[in-house]
Design a protein around this motif. Structure first.
Motif, mmCIF file in Angstrom:
data_model
loop_
_atom_site.group_PDB
_atom_site.id
_atom_site.type_symbol
_atom_site.label_atom_id
_atom_site.label_comp_id
_atom_site.label_asym_id
_atom_site.label_seq_id
_atom_site.Cartn_x
_atom_site.Cartn_y
_atom_site.Cartn_z
ATOM 1 N N GLN A 58 54.775 59.572 36.977
ATOM 2 C CA GLN A 58 54.481 58.271 37.606
ATOM 3 C C GLN A 58 54.102 58.418 39.078
ATOM 4 O OE1 GLN A 58 58.292 56.300 36.258
ATOM 5 N NE2 GLN A 58 56.867 54.915 35.263
ATOM 6 N N HIS A 104 60.019 62.660 31.102
ATOM 7 C CA HIS A 104 59.317 61.449 31.553
ATOM 8 C C HIS A 104 58.024 61.849 32.250
ATOM 9 C CE1 HIS A 104 58.867 57.338 33.116
ATOM 10 N NE2 HIS A 104 59.887 56.990 32.358
ATOM 11 N N HIS A 149 63.347 55.166 27.261
ATOM 12 C CA HIS A 149 63.200 53.772 26.822
ATOM 13 C C HIS A 149 61.827 53.561 26.193
ATOM 14 C CE1 HIS A 149 60.370 52.613 30.110
ATOM 15 N NE2 HIS A 149 60.918 53.669 30.676
ATOM 16 N N HIS A 198 65.239 55.750 36.576
ATOM 17 C CA HIS A 198 65.218 55.951 35.131
ATOM 18 C C HIS A 198 66.628 55.728 34.609
ATOM 19 C CE1 HIS A 198 61.260 57.745 35.614
ATOM 20 N NE2 HIS A 198 61.762 58.364 36.672
ATOM 21 N N GLU A 244 65.071 49.388 29.824
ATOM 22 C CA GLU A 244 65.046 50.062 31.130
ATOM 23 C C GLU A 244 64.368 49.173 32.143
ATOM 24 O OE1 GLU A 244 63.517 52.844 34.268
ATOM 25 O OE2 GLU A 244 62.354 51.580 32.927
ATOM 26 N N GLU A 245 63.355 48.437 31.672
ATOM 27 C CA GLU A 245 62.576 47.564 32.575
ATOM 28 C C GLU A 245 63.306 46.232 32.771
ATOM 29 O OE1 GLU A 245 60.185 48.917 33.988
ATOM 30 O OE2 GLU A 245 59.244 50.372 32.655
ATOM 31 N N ASP A 280 54.989 55.620 29.637
ATOM 32 C CA ASP A 280 56.235 55.422 30.385
ATOM 33 C C ASP A 280 57.398 55.210 29.417
ATOM 34 O OD1 ASP A 280 58.297 54.588 32.058
ATOM 35 O OD2 ASP A 280 57.334 52.693 32.615
ATOM 36 N N GLY A 281 58.401 56.100 29.474
ATOM 37 C CA GLY A 281 59.561 55.977 28.593
ATOM 38 C C GLY A 281 59.310 56.564 27.224
HETATM 39 MN MN MN Z 1 60.241 54.732 32.497
#
Ligand code: MN
Ligand code: MN
Ligand code: MN
Ligand code: MN
Lengths: 426, 426
Positions: free
Chosen positions: A207, A204, A90, A374, A135-136, A101-102
């Motif tokens: 995190q 990815h 994403h 995810h 995605e968020e 992120d993504g």
């Molecule tokens: Mn992500």
């Protein structure tokens, strides 16, 4: 070039170009650098999508979009009737978050395609890069909106018909403003048939801090923790902060404060380090220093690799909500479990393929659990799934300090490229 | 007509007109009825000010405004060199509040003037109606901005020079957008000389339940509780709600939740029903369900009729802020006491005058403390002060359900009119 026979023929990742693309994409943001804020269907989201479609075109992929804005870039294989091998992630970003992120899983996937093209590789199964919508959960409170719908949720179609953002804009109006000619009918057409994909891969950032701490280049994900989210609202009488004496109060804000601390307590009581719970949102109404809060809104996120243990935490949070509301004389006007998803397991054959590739590339690796969820969590419902993690600075994510080195990203792209190639010949 | 000799000559309050004015003023609001939201220097505030200036003109008062927008309507007495007798209140309204707080003391004061004019009364000391700027702290975090400045605070002048609202609009820009030709120089000119007023009176709804519960028509205020307000900020590392495990967290949101509950605890520990403390504002950053709060902002209001006891509560709140920040590993990046005002006592001679008037009018009354603060708290610094309370429904205030009957309001107007008349002849 054949992926199992020789790695020496794999041309290098174009690190400079990839880093430039990551930096450029980060400028489509509602907040100043180094923070990134990119919310579903906003102008910056639309501009960022246009940028990705442009790159897909440059890579020679044929692009199409579905009704919610999932974007697919396909490289037709020599046997296009076979299930394709897909990869993606994403590009939406929660408020004041970072640029990796993504994004690494979308731009990295496009670079993996470019590497394979430069190598002269010809896939047998088609290869496909997917940009997943939202995605968020920022705008409509629904995480992994695009992949969730692809994985075939009629229940989600019903929820979307009723969804509005905090400005009271409906999901449909928002989607239309971004150029998606969306209707209740074509929303159901988004859903994939099982067998559409032979495999789905996602690259990815971790995190989390483990890969960096242990000096390991590649994480191969064996399972994704089971996420859940809850919305709670309390209502009291409010009133004047000077005039209403303490015994007469039923303060909805203090109920929210107690519930936030109860979430932490119930999570810690499991005694398991794998259980997490977070209160990221507390909103008090009317939100004035001299007004007792008459309403409070709390949003809770809880996850675990053990679904039963997580569900027991949710039940305790529910009990605490009821207990706090009774004791404080406030009304528990909402307790809604927005999603309560099971965990997902990666496919053994894909894990094996990734382990082969990692050894071929002479990279250190470890098998690990993904505590963040995810789009892969939902793609696993309609396709065999595997995920590649790369280290990120101190495990930071969802904040401007989020960082992954281009060397680590390039390692991830190489693993992705070779695994795509391998699976496409399977 | 002479106020001490006969009440029978006092013409009736025009209840219908007064209620219509209250209703009409309530339509200048940023939120839909029955709620009222009227914030300093916004369009609706400017329109409401224009409406009041119009009514002042219709009542034959000469109108002037100072640099911050305090509005004065004067009826010149036969001996205009004497200190005037003033009365007034505010018309700003916190978000989602009601239509009587403050308004009764402005529109009621104008009706008191009209009653005296209809009675053919001629004041010796001038009579003056004052509309105070921003009694509520909503926009710039400073309560009783207009009266505080009238009462002569050079410190406040310095604070205002630096003040911005939550949209980062400076105080000066906001004032100018409302048509006030404000400069750093003329800000100091707002301050009153001691002796400008012979007396200051304020009519206000009780904002507490006592008068209604006891069936008493008029409250005569003997003292106003000492208010204080505090801003606190915590900062942690934030991070991803799934990936950062519980032992590694320093959650600024949970620090805020603990502090809110500590405020309640310290207030209750005094054992005194007269001590109150409220957390009306908690803001979490970034405010996303899947992000651990990296920052939190808390605003605290605490009041007491006993200044020392209140100051002890403030000290305990400070200690708790430090303790929570240490234990949770978050930074206490701000602990700022925005204001910490002493209580104010009403003038004995004014209380006596009011008691005489109330007996003359044959109204029930009681002496009482004001737990809410008012512009009178600051006017008491530069003038003898007295306040008249009237009952309000269930003690509700700062919410849409706020209500006072027109009969109770008219009683208050009569008490105000006769007290103004009496003092003007003193
Ligand atoms: Mn992500
Ligand atoms: Mn994320
Ligand atoms: Mn008020
Ligand atoms: Mn008031």
């Amino acid at each position: 070039f054949h992926p199992s026979h020789s790695i020496f023929s794999l041309p290098p990742v174009d690190k400079e170009s990839l880093q430039n693309q990551i930096d450029e994409l980060s400028t489509f943001s509602d907040t100043p650098a180094p923070s990134v804020t990119r919310i579903l269907y906003t102008e910056n989201d639309v501009l960022a999508r246009r940028y990705i479609k442009g790159l897909m075109g440059q890579a020679g992929l044929s692009v199409h979009e579905d009704a919610v804005g999932n974007i697919f870039g396909r490289w037709n294989g020599s046997d296009p009737e076979l299930g394709a091998v897909a990869t993606g992630s994403h590009i939406d970003a929660i408020p004041y978050s970072g640029k990796y992120d993504g994004v690494v899983g979308v731009l990295g996937a496009l670079e993996a395609i470019n590497v394979l093209k430069r190598a002269g590789f010809q896939p047998k199964r088609s290869l496909e890069v997917i940009l997943f919508t939202s995605e968020e959960p920022t705008r409509f409170g629904i995480s992994c909106l695009g992949s969730r719908l692809l994985a075939g949720s009629e229940a989600l179609v019903h929820v979307l018909k009723e969804s509005v953002d905090d400005q009271n804009t409906s999901f449909f109006d928002a989607a239309r403003s971004a150029g998606y000619a969306i209707s209740q009918e074509n929303l159901s057409n988004v859903m994939l048939k099982k067998g559409s994909y032979f495999a789905f891969l996602e690259l990815h950032i971790e995190q989390g801090p483990l890969l960096e701490e242990e000096g390991v280049s590649i994480g191969i994900v064996t399972a994704i923790a089971a996420p859940a989210s809850i919305k709670v609202e309390f209502e009291g009488n409010g009133g004047h902060a000077g005039a209403v004496l303490m015994p007469e109060r039923n303060d909805a804000g203090l109920a929210a404060a107690e519930l936030a601390l109860a979430v932490e307590k119930h999570v810690l009581e499991t005694g398991s380090v794998d259980t997490v719970g977070t209160v990221g949102i507390i909103v008090l109404h009317p939100g004035a220093i001299n007004s007792i809060p008459s309403k409070s809104h709390v949003e809770i996120d809880t996850r675990d690799i053990d679904e039963k243990r997580r569900d027991a935490v949710i039940e305790k949070i529910h009990q605490s909500s009821i207990e706090v509301s009774r004791r404080r004389g406030v009304k528990l006007s909402e307790f809604r479990i927005v999603n309560q998803d099971p965990p997902a397991k990666s496919e053994h054959s894909i894990i094996n393929a990734m382990e082969d590739v990692v050894q071929q590339l002479n990279l250190s690796h470890k098998l690990m659990i993904s505590r963040a969820y995810h789009d892969s969590l939902f793609m696993a419902r309609v396709s065999p799934m595997g995920m590649i993690f790369i280290p990120c600075y101190k495990g930071y994510s969802h904040k401007p300090e989020e960082y992954a080195s281009i060397v680590d990203i390039a390692n991830g792209v190489n693993v992705l490229a070779l695994t795509l190639a391998k699976l496409s010949l399977d």
